[in-house]
Design an enzyme around this catalytic site. Structure first.
Site, PDB file in Angstrom:
ATOM      1  N   HIS A   1      14.964  -0.796   6.547  1.00 49.18           N
ATOM      2  CA  HIS A   1      14.067  -0.731   5.254  1.00 49.18           C
ATOM      3  C   HIS A   1      14.288  -1.035   3.538  1.00 49.18           C
ATOM      4  O   HIS A   1      14.498   0.500   3.761  1.00 49.18           O
ATOM      5  CB  HIS A   1      13.674   1.420   5.813  1.00 49.18           C
ATOM      6  CG  HIS A   1      12.202   1.513   7.112  1.00 49.18           C
ATOM      7  ND1 HIS A   1      11.443   0.496   6.961  1.00 49.18           N
ATOM      8  CD2 HIS A   1      12.406   1.863   7.927  1.00 49.18           C
ATOM      9  CE1 HIS A   1      10.465   0.950   7.995  1.00 49.18           C
ATOM     10  NE2 HIS A   1      11.366   1.835   8.153  1.00 49.18           N
TER      11      HIS A   1
ATOM     12  N   ASP B   1      10.026   3.388   4.703  1.00 46.98           N
ATOM     13  CA  ASP B   1       9.944   4.594   4.758  1.00 46.98           C
ATOM     14  C   ASP B   1       9.214   5.392   4.353  1.00 46.98           C
ATOM     15  O   ASP B   1       9.019   6.840   5.327  1.00 46.98           O
ATOM     16  CB  ASP B   1      11.094   4.590   5.740  1.00 46.98           C
ATOM     17  CG  ASP B   1      11.992   4.682   4.947  1.00 46.98           C
ATOM     18  OD1 ASP B   1      11.609   4.000   3.356  1.00 46.98           O
ATOM     19  OD2 ASP B   1      13.106   4.339   4.575  1.00 46.98           O
TER      20      ASP B   1
ATOM     21  N   HIS C   1      13.305 -31.608   2.660  1.00 43.41           N
ATOM     22  CA  HIS C   1      14.156 -31.631   3.602  1.00 43.41           C
ATOM     23  C   HIS C   1      13.747 -33.599   3.501  1.00 43.41           C
ATOM     24  O   HIS C   1      12.093 -33.831   4.142  1.00 43.41           O
ATOM     25  CB  HIS C   1      13.730 -31.275   4.880  1.00 43.41           C
ATOM     26  CG  HIS C   1      14.317 -29.856   5.077  1.00 43.41           C
ATOM     27  ND1 HIS C   1      15.496 -29.545   5.295  1.00 43.41           N
ATOM     28  CD2 HIS C   1      13.465 -29.028   4.383  1.00 43.41           C
ATOM     29  CE1 HIS C   1      15.603 -27.935   5.490  1.00 43.41           C
ATOM     30  NE2 HIS C   1      14.408 -27.715   4.774  1.00 43.41           N
TER      31      HIS C   1
ATOM     32  N   TYR D   1      -1.943 -12.873   0.321  1.00 41.36           N
ATOM     33  CA  TYR D   1      -2.620 -12.416  -0.312  1.00 41.36           C
ATOM     34  C   TYR D   1      -3.078 -12.929  -1.575  1.00 41.36           C
ATOM     35  O   TYR D   1      -3.021 -13.053  -2.673  1.00 41.36           O
ATOM     36  CB  TYR D   1      -1.582 -10.452  -0.466  1.00 41.36           C
ATOM     37  CG  TYR D   1      -0.873 -10.030   0.585  1.00 41.36           C
ATOM     38  CD1 TYR D   1      -1.621 -10.752   1.759  1.00 41.36           C
ATOM     39  CD2 TYR D   1       0.066  -9.614   0.800  1.00 41.36           C
ATOM     40  CE1 TYR D   1      -0.547 -10.730   3.163  1.00 41.36           C
ATOM     41  CE2 TYR D   1       0.937  -9.226   1.594  1.00 41.36           C
ATOM     42  CZ  TYR D   1       0.460  -9.819   2.768  1.00 41.36           C
ATOM     43  OH  TYR D   1       1.162  -9.469   4.309  1.00 41.36           O
TER      44      TYR D   1
ATOM     45  N   GLU E   1      15.379  10.682  -1.959  1.00 41.76           N
ATOM     46  CA  GLU E   1      14.434  10.957  -1.415  1.00 41.76           C
ATOM     47  C   GLU E   1      13.692  11.900  -2.187  1.00 41.76           C
ATOM     48  O   GLU E   1      12.132  12.943  -1.214  1.00 41.76           O
ATOM     49  CB  GLU E   1      15.276  11.590   0.139  1.00 41.76           C
ATOM     50  CG  GLU E   1      15.376  10.721   1.129  1.00 41.76           C
ATOM     51  CD  GLU E   1      16.694  11.273   1.867  1.00 41.76           C
ATOM     52  OE1 GLU E   1      16.840  10.707   3.521  1.00 41.76           O
ATOM     53  OE2 GLU E   1      17.333  12.136   1.794  1.00 41.76           O
TER      54      GLU E   1
END
Length: 399
Positions: free
Chosen positions: A105, A110, A246, A302, A377
């Site tokens: 993560h 998370d 390439h 997006y 956190e």
């Protein structure tokens, strides 16, 4: 209910959920156990929800029991969290380090999920105190195919109709406890492209008998950059990146085919369309000048993400009241990165914002998508506060 105090009381539980998710990351379109853990939490707290949406996504609903006010503007508010991890090998030595080799993560999803689960628990307990419906979107596959689009196409902005949506993302560029906003344009639209330059192979000793696709492609790499510098206004950002090239398979053979691939980024969909048009024209014309041909293929990513001014005003006021004005800051310029929350902002009034996750006093800068990412956190608390009070304030708005 005293919301701040209740958030403090459940915080340890939510942190443990985050650590469990962090230890067990799952890649896009593979979020089976992640989805199961979310569903188990929602079931435990009697929050109705549907699973297996757009793959492994979940949509939960919390209905306020209060009376709808006359002229109430926002009857249903959506809150979104993405759940997928990245193919990165974690190098952070923490007790809850990823147990899955090569998966981590590393973008904070998370944290996003944990914050939304905390928000779900608080709002469920407070359902008697607000009028309106909250829809919680636990979105899969943000990092790849864009789960938001599929959830919306499956009809989950309807029944009931979502009037406004909010979403958040961690940022290690800002200290924990702070919220970072961006008015208007926030994230770019993106498009992948592949250009195949077709020449004519021949012996390297006799180049006049062939058409060198590598020479044509090399010229094209440089010429494509002139589109941004000479076809766009300096005040309208755009990027054309060639990430791969390439061509050829032997030293003494003029290559008959060279393939270039890259990415277009722009802060609005019209500019992206213009850049696609110019890339195609440039590729075909430059190749033709060398006697070669160019085939151009685009795959849109997006759309651009732009925040709604009205919802932005409301959330900024919430942040100033809940966190203090000193803990509100603004992104100085839009990001040319992309995020599929843009599908929500295209469809309805929506705002995306960042929550700081850099520990106070921390001097080692971190980055998203890094094997060293180790968010503080405590930022989960900020996320819960913003989502809970943000939704409640939206329900108070009168037309």
């Amino acid at each position: 209910m005293k919301i701040r105090e209740r958030i403090d009381e459940i915080f340890e539980e939510i942190v443990e959920i985050r650590r469990t998710l962090h230890e067990n990351p799952e890649l896009s379109e593979q979020e089976i156990k992640t989805s199961q853990r979310i569903s188990e939490f929602l079931t435990k707290y009697e929050i109705p929800h549907e699973t297996e949406i757009a793959g492994h996504g979940i949509v939960a609903i919390i209905e306020g029991k209060g009376k709808i006010a006359e002229g109430q503007k926002f009857l249903t508010v959506g809150i979104r969290a993405d759940m997928d991890a990245l193919p990165i090998n974690e190098e952070v030595n923490v007790p809850f380090k990823s147990k899955t080799e090569g998966v981590m993560h590393a973008c904070g999803h998370d944290i996003h999920v944990a914050a939304l689960l905390g928000t779900a628990k608080i709002l469920k307990e407070a359902e008697a105190d607000f009028s309106g419906t909250v829809k919680l979107f636990f979105e899969p596959a943000e990092e790849t195919i864009g789960g938001a689009k599929q959830m919306i196409e499956a009809g989950y902005l309807m029944n009931p109709t979502v009037d406004a949506a909010i979403g958040l993302h961690i940022t290690p560029e800002v200290e924990t406890g702070m919220v970072q906003f961006r008015r208007g344009k926030m994230n770019a639209a993106s498009t992948e492209f592949e250009i195949t330059v077709e020449g004519v192979a021949c012996h390297g000793a006799h180049p006049e008998n062939g058409v060198d696709s590598i020479v044509a492609a090399s010229s094209l790499v440089c010429m494509l950059q002139s589109i941004v510098t000479r076809n766009l206004s300096p005040t309208n950002p755009g990027i054309i990146t060639i990430g791969q090239i390439h061509g050829g398979n032997k030293d003494n053979i003029i290559a008959n085919e060279t393939v270039l691939s890259g990415m277009i980024r722009a802060l609005d969909n019209d500019t992206r369309s213009f850049l696609k048009k110019r890339v195609k024209e440039m590729a075909e014309n430059v190749a033709s000048g060398f006697g070669a041909k160019a085939n151009v293929q685009f795959t849109d990513g997006y759309p651009a993400l732009a925040n709604d001014d009205e919802v932005e005003d409301i959330l900024e006021a919430v942040a100033e009241e809940v966190l203090s004005k000193e803990n509100v800051c603004f992104l100085p310029e839009p990001s040319l990165g992309a995020d599929d929350f843009s599908y929500f902002s295209e469809a309805i009034q929506a705002v995306y914002f960042n929550i700081g996750c850099l520990g106070k006093g921390e001097t080692v800068r971190q980055a998203l998508h890094s094997e060293q990412l180790n968010p503080d956190e405590e930022c989960i608390r900020t996320g819960i506060l913003m989502e809970v009070f943000g939704a409640l304030e939206l329900f108070k708005q009168i037309r």
